[in-house]
Motif scaffolding. Structure first.
Motif, short mmCIF file in Angstrom:
data_model
loop_
_atom_site.label_atom_id
_atom_site.label_comp_id
_atom_site.label_asym_id
_atom_site.label_seq_id
_atom_site.Cartn_x
_atom_site.Cartn_y
_atom_site.Cartn_z
N ALA A 67 -3.33 -0.64 -7.03
CA ALA A 67 -3.96 -1.35 -8.15
C ALA A 67 -2.94 -2.24 -8.86
O ALA A 67 -3.26 -3.36 -9.28
CB ALA A 67 -4.57 -0.35 -9.14
N ALA A 68 -1.70 -1.75 -8.97
CA ALA A 68 -0.63 -2.56 -9.58
C ALA A 68 -0.33 -3.78 -8.72
O ALA A 68 -0.13 -4.89 -9.23
CB ALA A 68 0.62 -1.71 -9.77
N VAL A 69 -0.33 -3.58 -7.39
CA VAL A 69 -0.14 -4.71 -6.47
C VAL A 69 -1.27 -5.72 -6.65
O VAL A 69 -1.05 -6.94 -6.69
CB VAL A 69 -0.09 -4.22 -5.01
CG1 VAL A 69 -0.12 -5.39 -4.03
CG2 VAL A 69 1.15 -3.37 -4.77
N GLY A 70 -2.51 -5.21 -6.78
CA GLY A 70 -3.66 -6.08 -6.96
C GLY A 70 -3.59 -6.86 -8.26
O GLY A 70 -3.94 -8.06 -8.31
N ALA A 71 -3.15 -6.21 -9.32
CA ALA A 71 -3.04 -6.88 -10.62
C ALA A 71 -2.03 -8.02 -10.55
O ALA A 71 -2.27 -9.13 -11.04
CB ALA A 71 -2.65 -5.87 -11.70
#
Length: 434
Positions: free
Chosen positions: A252-256
């Motif tokens: 999710a952090a990568v996606g953000a």
């Protein structure tokens, strides 16, 4: 005491239907019941539970996925996707509607935010579909149904919350939901293709002149620009989870970060956009976590009063088979979706029935996928389907509520038939996790 637990559940449900704020109703009424009917010593165990929720590593994915979805909405990527896809399927009858479904699936895999997807596609594609002669009911139904695919296609905030409540791996839940989600997209496309074939006037093809102009003006470059960037983000997020490289929270952090870089690459990033995205993310995340804390109090008091044990004994005395109980839960969730939000259903109903599924030795990963599909249906069901409200808010003046209701009914039927199919053939859920 167990009867009081059932009264607590009914009281909360009625007050929410009456319009009281969910978070404070859940926590407030539960605390009142606890003060009146529980030993004060039982409150000692409540604080650690609430801190456990706040510090839950998996739930950190919620604000990150919300940020990713809202940032992508600001990037303008949806517009280029819809325009390009419409031209690619332009020769096919119903091609514009099929492109809306595919873009809905891509946005679902990129954002997982239903409201943003429905509003974006409603603003961009609904006027175009009506201008091209599409039947209003087919156009509105396609957009509303496609916009809700973010409920079941990972990365989905719904699946993250279900994984937390059911206490199962969110990564496994993502893997289990992917094939059913993609099959549902395929079923939507088949329905649109059959409708366009049987009734050509409902979904005409694009004018030949427009298609020729598109292919003559650097179509290959436009297609690559529209597809490569979102596909890279999808692969980065879901690929890292399925390959075991990253946990859902890390992905999710990568996606953000990826969504931020995409917005920068589109030239849409500035300080005002960042402030807006952060403000909306904080608002939605706070709402989810306040409801979650209230639900934690409710779940604690309900179990302290013996509500879960009482329900298990009721099911055993009624001699309900596991499939009969599953059918009952699915009906309750579907009906509840007419009146209350999916977050409320996840935090009120699911914690009550989850121990019974465990007692019956039913796999909770499968249950999570079924609940996700069912909650997706609740977004579409008249009269209170949230997707219908989102779409009505951005629809042209000539589109009435009756158009929305009539248009969505075939898709609700498709959803229910598909949900029944996944219940009868659970192998679909385990394809990627066996």
């Amino acid at each position: 005491m167990a009867i009081l637990a059932i009264l607590l559940f009914i009281s909360i449900f009625l007050l929410i239907l009456y319009g009281y704020p969910v978070a404070f109703t859940l926590g407030g009424i539960s605390i009142l019941y606890a003060i009146c009917f529980l030993d004060p010593g039982s409150f000692i165990a409540l604080s650690p539970r609430m801190m456990g929720v706040v510090s839950n590593y998996v739930l950190m994915a919620v604000p990150l996925f919300i940020y990713m979805g809202i940032m992508l909405e600001k990037s303008g990527l949806a517009e280029s996707l819809l325009e390009t896809m419409a031209m690619l399927f332009g020769k096919v009858r119903g091609g514009l509607a099929i492109s809306v479904v595919i873009v809905g699936a891509l946005l679902a895999a990129s954002t997982g935010i239903v409201g943003a997807t429905v509003i974006t596609m409603g603003l961009i594609s609904l006027p175009t579909m009506l201008k091209r002669g599409y039947r209003t009911e087919l156009a509105t139904g396609t957009i509303a149904a496609s916009g809700t695919l973010g409920q079941i296609i990972p990365p989905s905030v719904v699946l993250v919350l279900l994984g937390s409540v059911l206490n199962v791996s969110v990564g496994q839940l993502f893997a289990a939901a992917l094939i059913p989600g993609l099959l549902l997209v395929l079923v939507y496309i088949v329905y649109i293709a059959i409708t366009a074939w049987v009734r050509p006037g409902y979904a005409p093809s694009m004018p030949k002149e427009e298609l020729e102009a598109f292919w003559a003006s650097g179509a290959t470059r436009k297609v690559l620009q529209a597809f490569v960037l979102p596909m890279l983000l999808i692969v980065a997020v879901l690929g890292s989870i399925f390959a075991g490289i990253a946990s859902p929270t890390e992905a999710a952090a990568v996606g953000a970060m990826g969504a931020t870089l995409l917005t920068i690459s589109q030239g849409k990033f500035n300080l005002e956009v960042l402030k807006s995205v952060m403000r909306e993310t904080t608002h939605l995340t706070s709402m989810v976590f306040v409801i979650l804390l209230g639900a934690t109090v409710f779940s604690f008091v309900f179990r302290e009063m013996g509500g879960d044990t009482y329900l298990v004994s009721l099911i055993e005395e009624a001699n309900l088979s596991p499939m009969a109980f599953l059918a009952l839960v699915m009906i309750v969730v579907f009906v509840a979706g007419f009146f209350i939000d999916f977050i409320e259903i996840i935090f009120i109903i699911v914690p009550v029935v989850a121990p019974i599924f465990v007692q019956m030795d039913i796999d909770l990963i499968w249950i999570g996928v079924l609940l996700g599909l069912n909650l997706q249906t609740s977004f579409l069901s008249p009269p209170f389907g949230f997707s219908l409200f989102y779409l009505k808010g951005v629809a042209p003046p000539g589109v009435t509520t009756q158009h929305l209701y009539r248009g969505i009914l075939p898709f609700v039927i498709i959803q229910l038939v598909f949900l029944s199919t996944v219940i009868l053939f659970p192998e679909v859920v385990y394809f990627l996790i066996d």
